[in-house]
Design a protein around this motif. Structure first.
Motif, mmCIF file in Angstrom:
data_model
loop_
_atom_site.group_PDB
_atom_site.id
_atom_site.type_symbol
_atom_site.label_atom_id
_atom_site.label_comp_id
_atom_site.label_asym_id
_atom_site.label_seq_id
_atom_site.Cartn_x
_atom_site.Cartn_y
_atom_site.Cartn_z
ATOM 1 N N LEU A 55 0.828 -1.203 0.000
ATOM 2 C CA LEU A 55 0.000 0.000 0.000
ATOM 3 C C LEU A 55 0.867 1.260 0.000
ATOM 4 C CD1 LEU A 55 -2.814 1.270 0.181
ATOM 5 C CD2 LEU A 55 -2.613 1.111 2.669
ATOM 6 N N ALA A 56 1.939 1.259 0.787
ATOM 7 C CA ALA A 56 2.833 2.424 0.836
ATOM 8 C C ALA A 56 3.512 2.646 -0.519
ATOM 9 C CB ALA A 56 3.878 2.235 1.933
ATOM 10 N N MET A 57 3.949 1.573 -1.176
ATOM 11 C CA MET A 57 4.579 1.731 -2.499
ATOM 12 C C MET A 57 3.583 2.261 -3.527
ATOM 13 S SD MET A 57 7.282 -1.407 -2.928
ATOM 14 C CE MET A 57 6.071 -2.691 -2.777
ATOM 15 N N VAL A 58 2.351 1.776 -3.473
ATOM 16 C CA VAL A 58 1.327 2.260 -4.398
ATOM 17 C C VAL A 58 1.057 3.736 -4.155
ATOM 18 C CG1 VAL A 58 -1.131 2.076 -4.962
ATOM 19 C CG2 VAL A 58 0.267 0.024 -4.845
ATOM 20 N N MET A 59 0.955 4.135 -2.897
ATOM 21 C CA MET A 59 0.711 5.548 -2.579
ATOM 22 C C MET A 59 1.887 6.421 -3.014
ATOM 23 S SD MET A 59 -2.287 5.637 -1.546
ATOM 24 C CE MET A 59 -2.323 7.339 -1.116
ATOM 25 N N LEU A 60 3.109 5.919 -2.843
ATOM 26 C CA LEU A 60 4.283 6.670 -3.273
ATOM 27 C C LEU A 60 4.262 6.894 -4.782
ATOM 28 C CD1 LEU A 60 6.918 7.916 -2.168
ATOM 29 C CD2 LEU A 60 8.038 5.770 -2.715
ATOM 30 N N PHE A 61 3.666 5.991 -5.517
ATOM 31 C CA PHE A 61 3.527 6.151 -6.961
ATOM 32 C C PHE A 61 2.329 7.040 -7.311
ATOM 33 C CE2 PHE A 61 1.404 4.708 -10.842
ATOM 34 C CZ PHE A 61 2.377 5.024 -11.770
ATOM 35 N N LEU A 62 1.212 6.870 -6.615
ATOM 36 C CA LEU A 62 -0.020 7.568 -6.990
ATOM 37 C C LEU A 62 -0.013 9.056 -6.655
ATOM 38 C CD1 LEU A 62 -2.841 5.021 -6.123
ATOM 39 C CD2 LEU A 62 -1.984 5.687 -8.368
ATOM 40 N N ILE A 63 0.619 9.450 -5.575
ATOM 41 C CA ILE A 63 0.613 10.872 -5.201
ATOM 42 C C ILE A 63 1.199 11.729 -6.321
ATOM 43 C CG2 ILE A 63 1.547 12.579 -3.587
ATOM 44 C CD1 ILE A 63 1.277 10.406 -1.399
ATOM 45 N N PRO A 64 2.416 11.446 -6.807
ATOM 46 C CA PRO A 64 2.925 12.266 -7.916
ATOM 47 C C PRO A 64 2.139 12.077 -9.214
ATOM 48 C CG PRO A 64 4.644 10.810 -7.087
ATOM 49 C CD PRO A 64 3.413 10.538 -6.302
ATOM 50 N N ALA A 65 1.596 10.877 -9.427
ATOM 51 C CA ALA A 65 0.828 10.645 -10.649
ATOM 52 C C ALA A 65 -0.429 11.517 -10.675
ATOM 53 C CB ALA A 65 0.453 9.172 -10.769
ATOM 54 N N PHE A 66 -1.116 11.630 -9.545
ATOM 55 C CA PHE A 66 -2.303 12.486 -9.491
ATOM 56 C C PHE A 66 -1.932 13.959 -9.641
ATOM 57 C CE2 PHE A 66 -4.726 9.028 -7.133
ATOM 58 C CZ PHE A 66 -5.466 8.697 -8.251
ATOM 59 N N PHE A 67 -0.816 14.359 -9.056
ATOM 60 C CA PHE A 67 -0.394 15.754 -9.243
ATOM 61 C C PHE A 67 -0.022 16.009 -10.703
ATOM 62 C CE2 PHE A 67 2.665 19.242 -9.284
ATOM 63 C CZ PHE A 67 1.857 20.227 -8.748
ATOM 64 N N PHE A 68 0.588 15.048 -11.349
ATOM 65 C CA PHE A 68 0.898 15.175 -12.773
ATOM 66 C C PHE A 68 -0.381 15.396 -13.576
ATOM 67 C CE2 PHE A 68 1.226 13.277 -16.955
ATOM 68 C CZ PHE A 68 2.338 13.899 -17.471
ATOM 69 N N LEU A 69 -1.392 14.580 -13.327
ATOM 70 C CA LEU A 69 -2.658 14.734 -14.048
ATOM 71 C C LEU A 69 -3.322 16.077 -13.731
ATOM 72 C CD1 LEU A 69 -4.127 11.149 -13.672
ATOM 73 C CD2 LEU A 69 -3.188 12.202 -15.734
ATOM 74 N N PHE A 70 -3.303 16.449 -12.464
ATOM 75 C CA PHE A 70 -3.887 17.725 -12.043
ATOM 76 C C PHE A 70 -3.207 18.895 -12.749
ATOM 77 C CE2 PHE A 70 -3.552 21.286 -8.968
ATOM 78 C CZ PHE A 70 -4.899 21.644 -8.912
ATOM 79 N N SER A 71 -1.884 18.922 -12.730
ATOM 80 C CA SER A 71 -1.166 20.031 -13.359
ATOM 81 C C SER A 71 -1.274 19.983 -14.878
ATOM 82 C CB SER A 71 0.295 20.035 -12.925
ATOM 83 O OG SER A 71 0.920 18.836 -13.303
ATOM 84 N N HIS A 72 -1.357 18.797 -15.444
ATOM 85 C CA HIS A 72 -1.523 18.684 -16.895
ATOM 86 C C HIS A 72 -2.865 19.279 -17.322
ATOM 87 C CE1 HIS A 72 -0.842 17.160 -20.890
ATOM 88 N NE2 HIS A 72 -2.038 16.596 -20.874
ATOM 89 N N VAL A 73 -3.919 19.007 -16.570
ATOM 90 C CA VAL A 73 -5.233 19.571 -16.879
ATOM 91 C C VAL A 73 -5.198 21.096 -16.731
ATOM 92 C CG1 VAL A 73 -7.621 19.704 -16.045
ATOM 93 C CG2 VAL A 73 -6.526 17.486 -16.323
#
Length: 153
Positions: free
Chosen positions: A109-127
């Motif tokens: 779960l911690a590894m998934v969260m470490l991946f998802l936090i920047p991925a969501f920010f990437f999508l947010f900033s891309h939009v």
């Protein structure tokens, strides 16, 4: 060349690797049958590394706010940097979460969260940046296409 000559030519370490029992091959591809002590220590190790990376990213994420303030228009700057602050808080929460009891489930779960936090920010900033005409700072915004969440660039 006889079979015994071939066996003699292959180093002993390679022979021992190739001659694994079915249970040993299974352990290479799945951790389901590993001893509990080994699973707990592996989870502790993974959680400690995730905690270090998350704490480091929580500290570094807000440093890019200054560059955003100089190069982005005001409403866009507010939105993007509030997202950056949310990411920093999320990394801090993840670093705190990693102090929990080490289990394989928590480590995954911690590894998934470490991946998802920047991925969501990437999508947010891309939009946010997709339909915005930006003047100046071309090199800065070209780097946004690749590493939105990385504060050191």
């Amino acid at each position: 060349m006889s079979d015994s000559a071939i066996v003699a030519a292959v180093p002993r370490s390679i022979q021992s690797f190739l001659l694994l029992t079915p249970g040993e091959w299974r352990d290479l591809f799945s951790s389901r049958h590993h001893p509990r002590l080994f699973q707990r220590e592996r989870a502790r190790f993974i959680l400690s590394r995730v905690r270090i990376i998350a704490a480091l990213l929580a500290i570094l994420a807000p440093f890019r706010i200054v560059a955003d303030a100089l190069l982005l228009p005001h409403p866009l700057f507010i939105l993007l940097d509030s997202g950056r602050i949310v990411v920093a808080v999320a990394f801090a929460v993840l670093a705190f979460f990693c102090r929990c009891r080490p289990t394989p489930r928590h480590a995954r779960l911690a590894m998934v969260m470490l991946f998802l936090i920047p991925a969501f920010f990437f999508l947010f900033s891309h939009v946010l940046l997709a339909h915005t005409q930006l003047n100046g700072g071309t090199e800065y915004f070209e780097k946004y296409n690749f590493l939105h969440y990385c504060p050191e660039i």
